[in-house]
Design a protein around this motif. Structure first.
Motif, PDB file in Angstrom:
ATOM      1  N   PRO A  33       0.795  -1.230   0.000  1.00  0.00           N
ATOM      2  CA  PRO A  33       0.000   0.000   0.000  1.00  0.00           C
ATOM      3  C   PRO A  33       0.828   1.280   0.000  1.00  0.00           C
ATOM      4  CG  PRO A  33      -0.919  -1.584   1.543  1.00  0.00           C
ATOM      5  CD  PRO A  33       0.396  -2.145   1.087  1.00  0.00           C
ATOM      6  N   LYS A  34       2.067   1.213   0.457  1.00  0.00           N
ATOM      7  CA  LYS A  34       2.916   2.405   0.470  1.00  0.00           C
ATOM      8  C   LYS A  34       3.255   2.882  -0.941  1.00  0.00           C
ATOM      9  CE  LYS A  34       4.988   1.341   4.950  1.00  0.00           C
ATOM     10  NZ  LYS A  34       6.231   0.987   5.677  1.00  0.00           N
ATOM     11  N   LYS A  35       3.042   2.027  -1.950  1.00  0.00           N
ATOM     12  CA  LYS A  35       3.327   2.406  -3.331  1.00  0.00           C
ATOM     13  C   LYS A  35       2.077   2.865  -4.085  1.00  0.00           C
ATOM     14  CE  LYS A  35       7.346  -0.638  -3.788  1.00  0.00           C
ATOM     15  NZ  LYS A  35       7.999  -1.710  -4.588  1.00  0.00           N
ATOM     16  N   ILE A  36       0.953   2.972  -3.367  1.00  0.00           N
ATOM     17  CA  ILE A  36      -0.297   3.449  -3.976  1.00  0.00           C
ATOM     18  C   ILE A  36      -0.348   4.963  -3.892  1.00  0.00           C
ATOM     19  CG2 ILE A  36      -2.814   3.456  -3.791  1.00  0.00           C
ATOM     20  CD1 ILE A  36      -2.630   0.656  -2.564  1.00  0.00           C
ATOM     21  N   THR A  37      -0.643   5.606  -5.011  1.00  0.00           N
ATOM     22  CA  THR A  37      -0.756   7.068  -5.020  1.00  0.00           C
ATOM     23  C   THR A  37      -2.169   7.559  -5.321  1.00  0.00           C
ATOM     24  OG1 THR A  37      -0.032   7.104  -7.338  1.00  0.00           O
ATOM     25  CG2 THR A  37       1.652   7.433  -5.643  1.00  0.00           C
ATOM     26  N   LYS A  38      -3.028   6.669  -5.833  1.00  0.00           N
ATOM     27  CA  LYS A  38      -4.388   7.085  -6.149  1.00  0.00           C
ATOM     28  C   LYS A  38      -5.292   5.854  -6.219  1.00  0.00           C
ATOM     29  CE  LYS A  38      -7.004  10.093  -9.286  1.00  0.00           C
ATOM     30  NZ  LYS A  38      -6.923  11.011 -10.439  1.00  0.00           N
ATOM     31  N   VAL A  39      -6.522   6.033  -5.743  1.00  0.00           N
ATOM     32  CA  VAL A  39      -7.527   4.973  -5.833  1.00  0.00           C
ATOM     33  C   VAL A  39      -8.841   5.591  -6.309  1.00  0.00           C
ATOM     34  CG1 VAL A  39      -8.833   3.180  -4.615  1.00  0.00           C
ATOM     35  CG2 VAL A  39      -6.475   3.704  -3.903  1.00  0.00           C
ATOM     36  N   HIS A  40      -9.417   4.968  -7.319  1.00  0.00           N
ATOM     37  CA  HIS A  40     -10.744   5.365  -7.812  1.00  0.00           C
ATOM     38  C   HIS A  40     -11.628   4.121  -7.723  1.00  0.00           C
ATOM     39  CE1 HIS A  40     -13.727   7.153 -10.725  1.00  0.00           C
ATOM     40  NE2 HIS A  40     -13.948   5.858 -10.905  1.00  0.00           N
ATOM     41  N   THR A  41     -12.620   4.159  -6.844  1.00  0.00           N
ATOM     42  CA  THR A  41     -13.534   3.028  -6.695  1.00  0.00           C
ATOM     43  C   THR A  41     -14.931   3.438  -7.134  1.00  0.00           C
ATOM     44  OG1 THR A  41     -12.268   2.075  -4.870  1.00  0.00           O
ATOM     45  CG2 THR A  41     -14.554   1.366  -5.099  1.00  0.00           C
ATOM     46  N   GLN A  42     -15.523   2.607  -7.979  1.00  0.00           N
ATOM     47  CA  GLN A  42     -16.870   2.874  -8.493  1.00  0.00           C
ATOM     48  C   GLN A  42     -17.774   1.693  -8.180  1.00  0.00           C
ATOM     49  OE1 GLN A  42     -17.747   4.987 -12.306  1.00  0.00           O
ATOM     50  NE2 GLN A  42     -18.411   2.964 -12.966  1.00  0.00           N
ATOM     51  N   VAL A  43     -18.901   2.001  -7.564  1.00  0.00           N
ATOM     52  CA  VAL A  43     -19.888   0.985  -7.215  1.00  0.00           C
ATOM     53  C   VAL A  43     -21.211   1.337  -7.890  1.00  0.00           C
ATOM     54  CG1 VAL A  43     -21.305   0.036  -5.348  1.00  0.00           C
ATOM     55  CG2 VAL A  43     -18.841   0.361  -5.012  1.00  0.00           C
ATOM     56  N   LEU A  44     -21.690   0.439  -8.722  1.00  0.00           N
ATOM     57  CA  LEU A  44     -23.001   0.593  -9.351  1.00  0.00           C
ATOM     58  C   LEU A  44     -23.922  -0.473  -8.777  1.00  0.00           C
ATOM     59  CD1 LEU A  44     -21.946   0.963 -13.122  1.00  0.00           C
ATOM     60  CD2 LEU A  44     -22.161   2.763 -11.396  1.00  0.00           C
ATOM     61  N   ASP A  45     -25.080  -0.056  -8.312  1.00  0.00           N
ATOM     62  CA  ASP A  45     -26.077  -0.992  -7.813  1.00  0.00           C
ATOM     63  C   ASP A  45     -27.431  -0.690  -8.451  1.00  0.00           C
ATOM     64  OD1 ASP A  45     -25.073  -2.967  -5.973  1.00  0.00           O
ATOM     65  OD2 ASP A  45     -24.524  -1.312  -4.648  1.00  0.00           O
ATOM     66  N   PRO A  46     -28.225  -1.712  -8.718  1.00  0.00           N
ATOM     67  CA  PRO A  46     -29.496  -1.534  -9.443  1.00  0.00           C
ATOM     68  C   PRO A  46     -30.662  -1.190  -8.522  1.00  0.00           C
ATOM     69  CG  PRO A  46     -29.088  -3.858  -9.121  1.00  0.00           C
ATOM     70  CD  PRO A  46     -27.917  -3.140  -8.505  1.00  0.00           C
ATOM     71  N   TYR A  47     -30.519  -0.096  -7.771  1.00  0.00           N
ATOM     72  CA  TYR A  47     -31.500   0.231  -6.753  1.00  0.00           C
ATOM     73  C   TYR A  47     -32.439   1.373  -7.146  1.00  0.00           C
ATOM     74  CZ  TYR A  47     -28.592  -2.695  -3.720  1.00  0.00           C
ATOM     75  OH  TYR A  47     -27.888  -3.740  -3.166  1.00  0.00           O
ATOM     76  N   SER A  48     -32.435   1.722  -8.424  1.00  0.00           N
ATOM     77  CA  SER A  48     -33.391   2.701  -8.943  1.00  0.00           C
ATOM     78  C   SER A  48     -33.886   2.224 -10.299  1.00  0.00           C
ATOM     79  CB  SER A  48     -32.750   4.090  -9.087  1.00  0.00           C
ATOM     80  OG  SER A  48     -33.623   4.972  -9.763  1.00  0.00           O
ATOM     81  N   SER A  49     -35.162   1.971 -10.382  1.00  0.00           N
ATOM     82  CA  SER A  49     -35.720   1.462 -11.639  1.00  0.00           C
ATOM     83  C   SER A  49     -35.872   2.554 -12.685  1.00  0.00           C
ATOM     84  CB  SER A  49     -37.090   0.813 -11.372  1.00  0.00           C
ATOM     85  OG  SER A  49     -36.950  -0.274 -10.486  1.00  0.00           O
ATOM     86  N   ASP A  50     -36.073   3.802 -12.234  1.00  0.00           N
ATOM     87  CA  ASP A  50     -36.305   4.897 -13.185  1.00  0.00           C
ATOM     88  C   ASP A  50     -35.134   5.862 -13.289  1.00  0.00           C
ATOM     89  OD1 ASP A  50     -36.429   6.292 -10.809  1.00  0.00           O
ATOM     90  OD2 ASP A  50     -38.562   6.807 -10.958  1.00  0.00           O
ATOM     91  N   GLY A  51     -34.080   5.651 -12.498  1.00  0.00           N
ATOM     92  CA  GLY A  51     -32.921   6.531 -12.542  1.00  0.00           C
ATOM     93  C   GLY A  51     -33.124   7.854 -11.828  1.00  0.00           C
ATOM     94  N   TYR A  59      -9.796   1.211  -9.351  1.00  0.00           N
ATOM     95  CA  TYR A  59      -8.653   1.501 -10.213  1.00  0.00           C
ATOM     96  C   TYR A  59      -7.560   2.103  -9.332  1.00  0.00           C
ATOM     97  CZ  TYR A  59     -12.070   0.896 -13.943  1.00  0.00           C
ATOM     98  OH  TYR A  59     -13.031   0.383 -14.774  1.00  0.00           O
ATOM     99  N   VAL A  60      -6.436   1.409  -9.255  1.00  0.00           N
ATOM    100  CA  VAL A  60      -5.373   1.783  -8.332  1.00  0.00           C
ATOM    101  C   VAL A  60      -4.129   2.170  -9.122  1.00  0.00           C
ATOM    102  CG1 VAL A  60      -3.935   0.992  -6.423  1.00  0.00           C
ATOM    103  CG2 VAL A  60      -6.295   0.151  -6.629  1.00  0.00           C
ATOM    104  N   ILE A  61      -3.613   3.373  -8.851  1.00  0.00           N
ATOM    105  CA  ILE A  61      -2.313   3.743  -9.411  1.00  0.00           C
ATOM    106  C   ILE A  61      -1.256   3.246  -8.439  1.00  0.00           C
ATOM    107  CG2 ILE A  61      -0.810   5.603 -10.209  1.00  0.00           C
ATOM    108  CD1 ILE A  61      -3.334   5.106 -11.911  1.00  0.00           C
ATOM    109  N   TYR A  62      -0.527   2.245  -8.892  1.00  0.00           N
ATOM    110  CA  TYR A  62       0.432   1.554  -8.038  1.00  0.00           C
ATOM    111  C   TYR A  62       1.806   1.581  -8.702  1.00  0.00           C
ATOM    112  CZ  TYR A  62       2.797  -2.100  -5.425  1.00  0.00           C
ATOM    113  OH  TYR A  62       3.699  -2.795  -4.663  1.00  0.00           O
ATOM    114  N   ASP A  63       2.774   2.195  -8.043  1.00  0.00           N
ATOM    115  CA  ASP A  63       4.138   2.249  -8.577  1.00  0.00           C
ATOM    116  C   ASP A  63       4.127   2.769 -10.017  1.00  0.00           C
ATOM    117  OD1 ASP A  63       6.842   1.982  -8.242  1.00  0.00           O
ATOM    118  OD2 ASP A  63       6.911  -0.135  -8.788  1.00  0.00           O
ATOM    119  N   ASN A  64       3.287   3.802 -10.232  1.00  0.00           N
ATOM    120  CA  ASN A  64       3.166   4.503 -11.529  1.00  0.00           C
ATOM    121  C   ASN A  64       2.521   3.661 -12.629  1.00  0.00           C
ATOM    122  OD1 ASN A  64       4.342   6.974 -10.635  1.00  0.00           O
ATOM    123  ND2 ASN A  64       6.362   6.007 -10.766  1.00  0.00           N
TER     124      ASN A  64
END
Length: 300
Positions: free
Chosen positions: A136-154, A234-239
């Motif tokens: 983890p010391k070599k991680i400089t950025k983390v982008h986590t995206q979670v999509l769940d189907p909890y709205s039928s009409d958006g 999405y993890v930026i790890y050691d460039n």
């Protein structure tokens, strides 16, 4: 073996059973739900069924309860159990405020009981393997995206999902629990955020929040509007880019794809949790996870 009862048999509870069967510490003896025909009752037909959790606790002389009810009900159930000499394992988020979390932890300490929160994302096999392979010391950025189907009409949150208290409270805690395995959370700040709210409930239906955690840039997106089910980090790890594909329980590093499991994702999470349960609740980590969860909740 410790005698255990489950309170709340919603959809997720069906994933508990295999792990509980293989646990060396916990023996399931009964289940409870306020409804007569809950979604997961069919998985627990071999166990005595109750509608009153207080009756279940006392008739079975339970050592533990597992609370899997909507978050707004957690506090009162956990408080009752801890006041009646019963240890508590509870679904995330444990409470709806930091003050309530403190109260329950102090009550557990006073009564020499366990109050433990289940963070099922921490038990994902792809998360565990990532932590084995990457520093983890070599991680400089983390982008986590979670999509769940909890709205039928958006536009509005589906009626049955309103009890989850919105996209951030429900899924933000999952992502933060994973990040806590990577970073100490010594220096945390909220940089900015975007939020769309449900037209009926005013609860967040989509949130995009940018954090700085121990000098690592973190972006978390939880989106219920697209009616999809997909989880990725999405993890930026050691460039370089490393993808943790939570949905497919795999890691993608350049041309290398590491696929770890064919077991249903949530079943794997809870199997790992219950099979390896060791009665070691970590208050400090849970406090920091919930503190950040509620700090974001209070500003959106």
């Amino acid at each position: 073996m410790k005698k255990v009862g489950i309170i709340g048999l919603g959809t997720i509870t069906k994933y508990y059973l295999e792990g509980l069967k293989d646990s060396s510490k916990l023996q399931l003896v009964c289940v409870c739900d306020a409804l007569c025909n809950p979604a997961s009752k069919e998985y627990y037909l071999d166990y005595p069924f109750y509608q009153d959790y207080k009756q279940m606790i006392h008739e079975n002389l339970l050592d533990y309860i597992i609370i899997s009810t909507p978050p707004a009900t957690h506090f009162e159930i956990a408080k009752y159990a801890l006041n009646n000499n019963v240890n508590v394992i509870i679904e995330k988020p444990a409470t709806t405020s930091l003050a309530d979390l403190d109260y329950l932890y102090n009550l557990a300490r006073t009564n020499n009981l366990i109050f433990e929160i289940m963070y099922h994302w921490q038990n994902g096999i792809e998360v565990k393997e990532f932590l084995k392979l990457y520093d983890p010391k070599k991680i400089t950025k983390v982008h986590t995206q979670v999509l769940d189907p909890y709205s039928s009409d958006g536009i509005t949150i589906d009626e049955l999902k309103v009890k989850l208290l919105g996209a951030w409270v429900d899924s933000g805690v999952n992502i933060l629990s994973m990040l806590k395995l990577m970073f100490p959370f010594k220096d945390v700040s909220i940089k900015d955020y975007k939020v769309n709210k449900c037209k009926k409930t005013n609860l967040p239906i989509m949130i995009d929040v940018n954090l700085l955690i121990d000098n690592v840039e973190i972006e978390i997106i939880v989106d219920w509007q697209q009616h999809q089910n997909k989880k990725e980090s999405y993890v930026i790890y050691d460039n370089r880019l490393v993808i943790i594909d939570h949905s497919n329980q795999s890691i993608i590093d350049g041309d290398k794809i590491m696929k770890y499991d064919d077991m249903i994702r949530l079943q794997r999470h809870y199997y790992n949790y219950f099979k390896n349960y060791n009665e070691s609740a970590n208050y400090e980590d849970s406090y920091l996870i919930h503190k950040l969860l509620f700090e974001v909740k209070d500003i959106i």
